[in-house]
Design a protein around this motif. Structure first.
Motif, PDB file in Angstrom:
ATOM      1  N   TRP A 171      34.913  49.990  34.091  1.00 13.85           N
ATOM      2  CA  TRP A 171      35.767  48.829  33.842  1.00 13.85           C
ATOM      3  C   TRP A 171      36.272  48.856  32.403  1.00 13.85           C
ATOM      4  O   TRP A 171      35.777  49.624  31.565  1.00 13.85           O
TER       5      TRP A 171
ATOM      6  N   ASP B 103      28.636  42.472  38.240  1.00 11.28           N
ATOM      7  CA  ASP B 103      29.249  41.520  37.309  1.00 11.28           C
ATOM      8  C   ASP B 103      30.327  42.160  36.440  1.00 11.28           C
ATOM      9  O   ASP B 103      30.774  41.552  35.454  1.00 11.28           O
ATOM     10  N   ALA B 104      30.753  43.364  36.790  1.00  7.61           N
ATOM     11  CA  ALA B 104      31.780  44.036  35.994  1.00  7.61           C
ATOM     12  C   ALA B 104      33.056  43.199  35.985  1.00  7.61           C
ATOM     13  O   ALA B 104      33.506  42.723  37.024  1.00  7.61           O
ATOM     14  N   PRO B 105      33.651  43.011  34.808  1.00  7.51           N
ATOM     15  CA  PRO B 105      34.891  42.227  34.748  1.00  7.51           C
ATOM     16  C   PRO B 105      36.058  42.974  35.377  1.00  7.51           C
ATOM     17  O   PRO B 105      36.113  44.203  35.359  1.00  7.51           O
ATOM     18  N   LYS B 106      36.986  42.226  35.916  1.00  6.81           N
ATOM     19  CA  LYS B 106      38.198  42.791  36.511  1.00  6.81           C
ATOM     20  C   LYS B 106      39.341  42.713  35.505  1.00  6.81           C
ATOM     21  O   LYS B 106      39.395  41.819  34.652  1.00  6.81           O
ATOM     22  N   GLY B 107      40.281  43.649  35.639  1.00  2.29           N
ATOM     23  CA  GLY B 107      41.469  43.600  34.812  1.00  2.29           C
ATOM     24  C   GLY B 107      41.699  44.889  34.051  1.00  2.29           C
ATOM     25  O   GLY B 107      40.903  45.826  34.097  1.00  2.29           O
TER      26      GLY B 107
ATOM     27  N   ASP C 255      43.027  46.587  37.185  1.00  2.00           N
ATOM     28  CA  ASP C 255      44.235  46.111  37.859  1.00  2.00           C
ATOM     29  C   ASP C 255      45.207  47.247  38.120  1.00  2.00           C
ATOM     30  O   ASP C 255      45.961  47.221  39.096  1.00  2.00           O
TER      31      ASP C 255
ATOM     32  N   LYS D 179      36.682  47.276  28.754  1.00  2.00           N
ATOM     33  CA  LYS D 179      35.940  46.382  27.862  1.00  2.00           C
ATOM     34  C   LYS D 179      36.764  45.130  27.585  1.00  2.00           C
ATOM     35  O   LYS D 179      37.935  45.222  27.195  1.00  2.00           O
ATOM     36  N   PRO D 180      36.186  43.958  27.807  1.00  2.00           N
ATOM     37  CA  PRO D 180      36.951  42.725  27.564  1.00  2.00           C
ATOM     38  C   PRO D 180      37.370  42.612  26.102  1.00  2.00           C
ATOM     39  O   PRO D 180      36.630  42.986  25.191  1.00  2.00           O
TER      40      PRO D 180
ATOM     41  N   ASN E 264      37.626  47.917  39.555  1.00  2.01           N
ATOM     42  CA  ASN E 264      37.686  46.861  38.544  1.00  2.01           C
ATOM     43  C   ASN E 264      38.992  46.816  37.750  1.00  2.01           C
ATOM     44  O   ASN E 264      39.270  45.810  37.103  1.00  2.01           O
TER      45      ASN E 264
END
Length: 593
Positions: free
Chosen positions: A585, A35-39, A243, A587-588, A241
């Motif tokens: 990844w 579930d690691a966020p991408k970007g 970009d 951190k959002p 993860n």
């Protein structure tokens, strides 16, 4: 009853010993966060120094290794038919290949390519690309490629997506896995005529990233391919993860560390205990903006050595090498430089079940070593051998006397304050070649110890480019080096210490070992079918290496020291092999209302 060979079956995975740990329907690797966020962007600094090539598959040049990947880390550009699960000693799961097939004797291996597999230019990956890669790397790649891939007696495409390799009776049970890890290059975008030349042209591969910017010698930028074919594979879920990934290079270790303190790159693997102990007191650490992680690894502990070049006549006598190893005062250096944070072991598989250091040889080991017992001192065979321990004063007279006695046996004697060869009167002079400030400091301390024995030692500091050139050409007396070992050592052991590689430039047999005992133990570990026999063979290899006194153990790294800015997050579970940047990844960012 005689052993009945198992029938060849098609499988989703292949293990060197035993069965794969993950089931056929596994959803993700155990150390990845699905579930690691991408970007976002990750900025790394892989090492001090520079680069002049984007091709890590050849000897020439200083290459950006992340194009292909290190021992446990995956490559950003080039992929292989299968990939490791870093929580197992040596088990591969499908990547470009959706399945693998081999027989009980491992006399052949067949890979079936995933029909979805594509290079970054959209062209499909085919069996023809696999055959092309085999021939190209065998004939024009690094020495290890030639050594491995020359064992293939016959390679053929059974159909556009199926390739089979036959081994012609070669007894090497690791070979199907070695071929599974072969980087696959596109035939349509690779010119064999120029392959061995260094290049900064962005390569085309099938991996998750593409090279989008190059500042020669200083940085490389990788951008995630939005059309990456393998993003939904179980072996990739929770990986790749960011970009964008940028690698920034710095000329020396101090400027590299200062750049991290300023936040110019995100994650740092700290190699120096002194810096780890008292260098991380800058404001960002105190505020929690920089997080320090101490990571225990389950593989053999990375170990630093000071390597003798036994090709040089002065180091040809094992008694000379043993005496010089005695003179290294680890206790003084560890206390005064490293706050006692380091340990060291006499062998090459420290901290694991594969290590023979301090263990008596079992019956299987004794049987393997029986023809070579003249090469193995009894204390090493019986597990009684220990590295010399000084009193830590920097002036241990007892150790000095033992070393001088060995040197006398080897034909040297003190003439005033100078150690000379008795027969010729030639002084014993040594050059220690280093490239980092840390290694220079160790070498200078060792220089002091050698001087007490009448040995003239010069410490030569060169830049990273010259050091690599001289190391590859074996143009040195002594150099520092680190061999990273896995829980499943295999064919790479030929590359590290096999006799065939001793005179081939570009191998990692820096010490020039040519020992039939070493060669026989490598053959035995490759032939082992079950884990107990394999462990015994590796321990027997460790004993043969220790018996040669080819290198001075400097210290073992019992854990990894990782510092990261808190904008970068990692999974709660680390792999057996430790730090893996492909699983991390950004951190959002929390949007304010």
């Amino acid at each position: 009853m005689p052993r009945v060979p198992a029938a060849a079956t098609e499988s989703y995975a292949i293990a060197m010993h035993g069965a794969p740990a993950l089931p056929p329907d596994f959803s993700h690797l155990p150390y990845a966060n699905p579930d690691a966020p991408k970007g976002g962007r990750l900025v790394q600094s892989p090492r001090e120094g520079t680069f002049d090539s984007l091709n890590p598959l050849i000897v020439r040049g200083l290459a950006v290794q992340q194009v292909r990947g290190y021992a446990y880390e995956r490559g950003y550009i080039y992929e292989s038919l299968m990939v490791r699960n870093n929580d197992e000693p040596f088990t591969l799961y499908g990547l470009l290949a959706r399945s693998v097939e081999t027989d009980d004797a491992r006399s052949y291996v067949t890979f079936r390519i995933d029909p979805r597999a594509r290079f970054s230019d959209g062209q499909p990956v085919t069996a023809d690309d696999v055959l092309f890669s085999l021939a190209l790397l065998r004939d024009h790649g690094r020495p290890a490629h030639h050594q491995y891939y020359s064992k293939v007696a016959k390679a053929e495409a059974l159909d556009p997506l199926t390739v089979r390799f036959d081994f012609g009776g070669v007894a090497d049970r690791e070979l199907p896995l070695i071929l599974g890890l072969m980087p696959i290059l596109p035939r349509h975008a690779t010119d064999p005529a120029t392959f061995e030349q260094t290049t900064l042209a962005p390569p085309i591969g099938s991996g998750p990233y593409r090279v989008t910017a190059v500042a020669p010698g200083s940085s490389v930028t990788f951008t995630r391919n939005p059309d990456y074919w393998g993003r939904d594979l179980p072996v990739n879920r929770g990986l790749w993860n960011f970009d964008e990934i940028r690698l920034d290079y710095y000329r020396d270790a101090n400027s590299q560390f200062e750049a991290f303190k300023r936040g110019l790159y995100d994650v740092r693997t700290e190699p120096e205990p002194l810096r780890w102990h008292d260098g991380y007191d800058f404001p960002a650490v105190k505020s929690g903006d920089v997080i320090r992680d101490t990571v225990k690894i389950g593989t053999p502990q990375p170990s630093e050595f000071l390597v003798f070049n036994s090709r040089r006549p002065k180091f040809a006598d094992v008694r000379v090498r043993q005496a010089l190893a005695m003179l290294f005062d680890f206790e003084w250096i560890n206390r005064n430089y490293y706050f006692g944070l380091y340990a060291r072991a006499g062998g090459y598989f420290a901290g694991s079940e594969l290590s023979a250091y301090g263990r008596p040889a079992d019956e299987r080991e004794r049987e393997l070593l029986k023809p070579y017992l003249s090469h193995i001192p009894p204390d090493i065979l019986e597990g009684r051998y220990r590295l010399p321990v000084t009193d830590g004063s920097g002036r241990d007279r007892a150790t000095l006397r033992r070393a001088l006695a060995l040197l006398s046996e080897a034909g040297y004697a003190l003439d005033g304050t100078m150690l000379k060869q008795k027969s010729t009167g030639t002084p014993l002079r040594i050059e220690i070649l280093v490239t980092t400030r840390e290694h220079e400091r160790i070498a200078l301390a060792y220089q002091r110890d050698l001087k007490r024995a009448g040995i003239d030692a010069a410490v030569r500091v060169v830049d990273a480019v010259q050091f690599e050139q001289r190391r590859l050409a074996y143009d040195f007396d002594m150099i520092p080096n680190r061999w990273d070992q896995s829980l499943s050592p295999g064919n790479e052991q030929w590359f590290y210490w096999g006799s065939q590689g001793a005179d081939v430039q570009g191998t990692r047999n820096y010490m020039g070992a040519k020992d039939p005992a070493i060669d026989a133990m490598i053959t035995a570990l490759l032939a082992a079918r079950e884990q107990p026999a394999f462990v015994s063979a590796v321990r027997a290899l460790d004993r043969a290496l220790m018996s040669g006194f080819y290198a001075i153990p400097l210290f073992n790294m019992r854990e990894q020291w990782i510092a990261r800015w808190n904008r970068i997050e990692r999974p709660s579970t680390m792999a057996l092999t430790g730090y893996l940047p492909e699983t991390w990844w950004q951190k959002p960012v929390v949007q304010s209302k």
